[in-house]
Enzyme design. Sequence first.
Site, PDB file in Angstrom:
ATOM      1  N   GLY A  43      93.488  88.397   0.944  1.00 30.65           N
ATOM      2  CA  GLY A  43      93.430  89.856   0.856  1.00 30.65           C
ATOM      3  C   GLY A  43      91.989  90.311   0.794  1.00 30.65           C
ATOM      4  O   GLY A  43      91.104  89.537   0.392  1.00 30.65           O
ATOM      5  N   GLN A  48      84.994  95.837  -0.948  1.00 30.31           N
ATOM      6  CA  GLN A  48      84.392  94.504  -0.842  1.00 30.31           C
ATOM      7  C   GLN A  48      83.555  94.332   0.422  1.00 30.31           C
ATOM      8  O   GLN A  48      82.848  93.333   0.561  1.00 30.31           O
ATOM      9  CB  GLN A  48      85.471  93.411  -0.863  1.00 30.31           C
ATOM     10  CG  GLN A  48      86.146  93.255  -2.199  1.00 30.31           C
ATOM     11  CD  GLN A  48      87.171  92.144  -2.134  1.00 30.31           C
ATOM     12  OE1 GLN A  48      88.279  92.364  -1.688  1.00 30.31           O
ATOM     13  NE2 GLN A  48      86.798  90.944  -2.553  1.00 30.31           N
ATOM     14  N   CYS A  91      88.783  85.373  -5.917  1.00 31.86           N
ATOM     15  CA  CYS A  91      88.345  86.612  -5.286  1.00 31.86           C
ATOM     16  C   CYS A  91      87.140  86.296  -4.409  1.00 31.86           C
ATOM     17  O   CYS A  91      86.228  85.594  -4.848  1.00 31.86           O
ATOM     18  CB  CYS A  91      87.954  87.625  -6.366  1.00 31.86           C
ATOM     19  SG  CYS A  91      87.383  89.201  -5.708  1.00 31.86           S
ATOM     20  N   LEU A  92      87.150  86.793  -3.169  1.00 35.84           N
ATOM     21  CA  LEU A  92      86.039  86.494  -2.260  1.00 35.84           C
ATOM     22  C   LEU A  92      84.711  87.033  -2.789  1.00 35.84           C
ATOM     23  O   LEU A  92      83.655  86.531  -2.410  1.00 35.84           O
ATOM     24  CB  LEU A  92      86.318  87.088  -0.869  1.00 35.84           C
ATOM     25  CG  LEU A  92      87.527  86.503  -0.135  1.00 35.84           C
ATOM     26  CD1 LEU A  92      87.675  87.151   1.227  1.00 35.84           C
ATOM     27  CD2 LEU A  92      87.415  84.992  -0.004  1.00 35.84           C
ATOM     28  N   HIS A 133      95.915  92.807  -7.158  1.00 40.20           N
ATOM     29  CA  HIS A 133      94.505  92.394  -7.199  1.00 40.20           C
ATOM     30  C   HIS A 133      93.665  93.302  -6.291  1.00 40.20           C
ATOM     31  O   HIS A 133      92.617  93.817  -6.705  1.00 40.20           O
ATOM     32  CB  HIS A 133      94.382  90.925  -6.765  1.00 40.20           C
ATOM     33  CG  HIS A 133      92.983  90.418  -6.683  1.00 40.20           C
ATOM     34  ND1 HIS A 133      92.481  89.441  -7.519  1.00 40.20           N
ATOM     35  CD2 HIS A 133      91.952  90.755  -5.858  1.00 40.20           C
ATOM     36  CE1 HIS A 133      91.208  89.214  -7.209  1.00 40.20           C
ATOM     37  NE2 HIS A 133      90.859  89.996  -6.203  1.00 40.20           N
ATOM     38  N   GLU A 134      94.139  93.515  -5.058  1.00 37.26           N
ATOM     39  CA  GLU A 134      93.374  94.334  -4.111  1.00 37.26           C
ATOM     40  C   GLU A 134      93.361  95.801  -4.525  1.00 37.26           C
ATOM     41  O   GLU A 134      92.360  96.494  -4.351  1.00 37.26           O
ATOM     42  CB  GLU A 134      93.920  94.174  -2.685  1.00 37.26           C
ATOM     43  CG  GLU A 134      93.908  92.742  -2.140  1.00 37.26           C
ATOM     44  CD  GLU A 134      92.571  92.039  -2.274  1.00 37.26           C
ATOM     45  OE1 GLU A 134      91.527  92.707  -2.276  1.00 37.26           O
ATOM     46  OE2 GLU A 134      92.570  90.792  -2.398  1.00 37.26           O
ATOM     47  N   HIS A 137      90.567  96.617  -6.818  1.00 37.28           N
ATOM     48  CA  HIS A 137      89.274  96.842  -6.160  1.00 37.28           C
ATOM     49  C   HIS A 137      89.101  98.315  -5.761  1.00 37.28           C
ATOM     50  O   HIS A 137      87.987  98.837  -5.760  1.00 37.28           O
ATOM     51  CB  HIS A 137      89.161  95.985  -4.889  1.00 37.28           C
ATOM     52  CG  HIS A 137      88.800  94.560  -5.137  1.00 37.28           C
ATOM     53  ND1 HIS A 137      87.600  94.168  -5.685  1.00 37.28           N
ATOM     54  CD2 HIS A 137      89.482  93.414  -4.888  1.00 37.28           C
ATOM     55  CE1 HIS A 137      87.555  92.847  -5.749  1.00 37.28           C
ATOM     56  NE2 HIS A 137      88.693  92.361  -5.285  1.00 37.28           N
TER      57      HIS A 137
HETATM   58 CO    CO Z   1      89.147  90.361  -5.111  1.00 36.70          CO
END
Ligand code: CO
Length: 168
Positions: A43, A48, A91-92, A133-134, A137
């Site tokens: 995701g 991000q 998380c990226l 999670h997304e 953000h």
């Molecule tokens: Co993340």
Amino acid sequence: MQVVVYPDPVLRRGGKEVTEFTPDLKALADRMFAAMYQEGGVGLAAPQVAIELKLLVLNPEGNTKDRSGERVLCNPKITRKKGREWGEEGCLSFPGIHAEVERWQKITVTYRDLDGTEQSLDTEGWLARIIQHEMDHLDGVLFVDRLSPADRLRVRGTLAELESRASR
Ligand code: CO
């Protein structure tokens, strides 16, 4: 398109509502998918990639071999939720950190798709976790904000390392 890494302040800014459902928005989602697959994620949220919009892309498979699970959510809202469950997340924007986070086990999420059409999705487990999670953000909330006290201590060194990399 580069994925922004902690502690870049853009990660705390979140996103504004998407109001224009244009070909540009579709092109942005395509570039976000490409960046997500390149980094091996499941995701990715627009903040991000330093774009302050309430837009997220996901594919629970996390690779281009099976793209049937791809979804793009604009302006998502959770309208129903049930049960709490801990599960591992990464998380990226936080390379090297994996930790357990508590999320809703079942959710109903309403959102707009890339055409601006309102959609509703009932889901649970892994997909529900990715969406939550997304969605965080989009509000400038990061998964490290939700760690247990023990995990917060455990990842402190890695966070400090990311911070010092940024200031070099
Ligand atoms: Co993340």
